[in-house]
Scaffold this motif. Structure first.
Motif, PDB file in Angstrom:
ATOM      1  N   ARG A   1       0.835  -1.211   0.000  1.00  0.00           N
ATOM      2  CA  ARG A   1       0.000   0.000   0.000  1.00  0.00           C
ATOM      3  C   ARG A   1       0.867   1.257   0.000  1.00  0.00           C
ATOM      4  N   ILE A   2       1.856   1.245  -0.892  1.00  0.00           N
ATOM      5  CA  ILE A   2       2.753   2.379  -1.103  1.00  0.00           C
ATOM      6  C   ILE A   2       2.669   2.711  -2.592  1.00  0.00           C
ATOM      7  N   GLY A   3       2.599   3.970  -2.927  1.00  0.00           N
ATOM      8  CA  GLY A   3       2.481   4.370  -4.319  1.00  0.00           C
ATOM      9  C   GLY A   3       3.651   3.900  -5.179  1.00  0.00           C
ATOM     10  N   GLU A   4       3.367   3.624  -6.440  1.00  0.00           N
ATOM     11  CA  GLU A   4       4.407   3.164  -7.370  1.00  0.00           C
ATOM     12  C   GLU A   4       5.521   4.198  -7.499  1.00  0.00           C
ATOM     13  N   ASN A   5       5.167   5.471  -7.576  1.00  0.00           N
ATOM     14  CA  ASN A   5       6.189   6.516  -7.715  1.00  0.00           C
ATOM     15  C   ASN A   5       7.099   6.562  -6.499  1.00  0.00           C
ATOM     16  N   LYS A   6       6.516   6.414  -5.308  1.00  0.00           N
ATOM     17  CA  LYS A   6       7.320   6.432  -4.084  1.00  0.00           C
ATOM     18  C   LYS A   6       8.251   5.219  -4.061  1.00  0.00           C
ATOM     19  N   LEU A   7       7.752   4.046  -4.462  1.00  0.00           N
ATOM     20  CA  LEU A   7       8.599   2.849  -4.508  1.00  0.00           C
ATOM     21  C   LEU A   7       9.738   3.023  -5.502  1.00  0.00           C
ATOM     22  N   ARG A   8       9.442   3.584  -6.661  1.00  0.00           N
ATOM     23  CA  ARG A   8      10.498   3.817  -7.658  1.00  0.00           C
ATOM     24  C   ARG A   8      11.555   4.781  -7.092  1.00  0.00           C
ATOM     25  N   ARG A   9      11.102   5.821  -6.392  1.00  0.00           N
ATOM     26  CA  ARG A   9      12.030   6.784  -5.785  1.00  0.00           C
ATOM     27  C   ARG A   9      12.883   6.097  -4.716  1.00  0.00           C
ATOM     28  N   LEU A  10      12.258   5.267  -3.864  1.00  0.00           N
ATOM     29  CA  LEU A  10      13.009   4.526  -2.838  1.00  0.00           C
ATOM     30  C   LEU A  10      14.063   3.632  -3.485  1.00  0.00           C
ATOM     31  N   ALA A  11      13.696   2.970  -4.561  1.00  0.00           N
ATOM     32  CA  ALA A  11      14.633   2.091  -5.266  1.00  0.00           C
ATOM     33  C   ALA A  11      15.783   2.901  -5.852  1.00  0.00           C
ATOM     34  N   GLU A  12      15.460   4.049  -6.432  1.00  0.00           N
ATOM     35  CA  GLU A  12      16.483   4.912  -7.031  1.00  0.00           C
ATOM     36  C   GLU A  12      17.451   5.437  -5.968  1.00  0.00           C
ATOM     37  N   GLU A  13      16.914   5.774  -4.779  1.00  0.00           N
ATOM     38  CA  GLU A  13      17.740   6.326  -3.700  1.00  0.00           C
ATOM     39  C   GLU A  13      18.518   5.260  -2.938  1.00  0.00           C
ATOM     40  N   ASN A  14      18.148   3.989  -3.105  1.00  0.00           N
ATOM     41  CA  ASN A  14      18.764   2.896  -2.340  1.00  0.00           C
ATOM     42  C   ASN A  14      19.261   1.787  -3.261  1.00  0.00           C
ATOM     43  N   LYS A  15      20.004   2.161  -4.308  1.00  0.00           N
ATOM     44  CA  LYS A  15      20.412   1.187  -5.333  1.00  0.00           C
ATOM     45  C   LYS A  15      21.180  -0.008  -4.790  1.00  0.00           C
ATOM     46  N   GLY A  16      21.922   0.160  -3.701  1.00  0.00           N
ATOM     47  CA  GLY A  16      22.696  -0.950  -3.147  1.00  0.00           C
ATOM     48  C   GLY A  16      21.968  -1.712  -2.050  1.00  0.00           C
ATOM     49  N   ALA A  17      20.689  -1.412  -1.840  1.00  0.00           N
ATOM     50  CA  ALA A  17      19.937  -2.020  -0.737  1.00  0.00           C
ATOM     51  C   ALA A  17      19.757  -3.523  -0.947  1.00  0.00           C
ATOM     52  N   GLY A  18      19.748  -4.254   0.156  1.00  0.00           N
ATOM     53  CA  GLY A  18      19.586  -5.703   0.105  1.00  0.00           C
ATOM     54  C   GLY A  18      18.199  -6.157  -0.295  1.00  0.00           C
ATOM     55  N   TRP A  19      17.232  -5.248  -0.316  1.00  0.00           N
ATOM     56  CA  TRP A  19      15.863  -5.607  -0.686  1.00  0.00           C
ATOM     57  C   TRP A  19      15.564  -5.363  -2.157  1.00  0.00           C
ATOM     58  N   LEU A  20      16.577  -4.985  -2.907  1.00  0.00           N
ATOM     59  CA  LEU A  20      16.381  -4.559  -4.289  1.00  0.00           C
ATOM     60  C   LEU A  20      17.279  -5.342  -5.234  1.00  0.00           C
ATOM     61  N   ILE A  21      16.721  -5.821  -6.330  1.00  0.00           N
ATOM     62  CA  ILE A  21      17.541  -6.396  -7.397  1.00  0.00           C
ATOM     63  C   ILE A  21      17.019  -5.866  -8.729  1.00  0.00           C
ATOM     64  N   MET A  22      17.907  -5.825  -9.691  1.00  0.00           N
ATOM     65  CA  MET A  22      17.529  -5.396 -11.033  1.00  0.00           C
ATOM     66  C   MET A  22      17.479  -6.614 -11.941  1.00  0.00           C
ATOM     67  N   ASN A  23      16.402  -6.759 -12.666  1.00  0.00           N
ATOM     68  CA  ASN A  23      16.230  -7.817 -13.655  1.00  0.00           C
ATOM     69  C   ASN A  23      16.251  -7.105 -15.005  1.00  0.00           C
ATOM     70  N   GLY A  24      17.440  -7.003 -15.585  1.00  0.00           N
ATOM     71  CA  GLY A  24      17.604  -6.138 -16.758  1.00  0.00           C
ATOM     72  C   GLY A  24      17.414  -4.710 -16.287  1.00  0.00           C
ATOM     73  N   ASN A  25      16.434  -4.019 -16.862  1.00  0.00           N
ATOM     74  CA  ASN A  25      16.157  -2.659 -16.406  1.00  0.00           C
ATOM     75  C   ASN A  25      14.910  -2.607 -15.533  1.00  0.00           C
ATOM     76  N   ARG A  26      14.389  -3.778 -15.159  1.00  0.00           N
ATOM     77  CA  ARG A  26      13.200  -3.844 -14.309  1.00  0.00           C
ATOM     78  C   ARG A  26      13.587  -3.997 -12.842  1.00  0.00           C
ATOM     79  N   ILE A  27      12.946  -3.208 -12.012  1.00  0.00           N
ATOM     80  CA  ILE A  27      13.180  -3.262 -10.571  1.00  0.00           C
ATOM     81  C   ILE A  27      12.384  -4.421  -9.980  1.00  0.00           C
TER      82      ILE A  27
END
Length: 68
Positions: A25-51
């Motif tokens: 229940r978090i907006g897509e834009n906010k999630l994209r911003r969190l991912a962009e600001e936390n590129k090295g975070a352990g909760w994030l992986i990139m599948n090609g250019n998809r988050i």
């Protein structure tokens, strides 16, 4: 033969931005911003250019927050 749509979101290891937005229940834009600001975070992986968001790891991050 089953596909990814047959797996309930709460059983998936990774979620797309769209799935995570509905699940957490978090907006897509906010999630994209969190991912962009936390590129090295352990909760994030990139599948090609998809988050992809690692569901359990992101749940642990959210558990520690008072606001997002």
């Amino acid at each position: 033969m089953s596909n990814a749509q047959d797996i309930p979101v709460w059983e998936k290891y990774t979620l797309t931005i769209e799935e995570a937005s509905k699940y957490f229940r978090i907006g897509e834009n906010k999630l994209r911003r969190l991912a962009e600001e936390n590129k090295g975070a352990g909760w994030l992986i990139m599948n090609g250019n998809r988050i992809q968001i690692k569901r359990r790891q992101f749940e642990q991050v959210i558990d520690k927050l008072d606001a997002i």
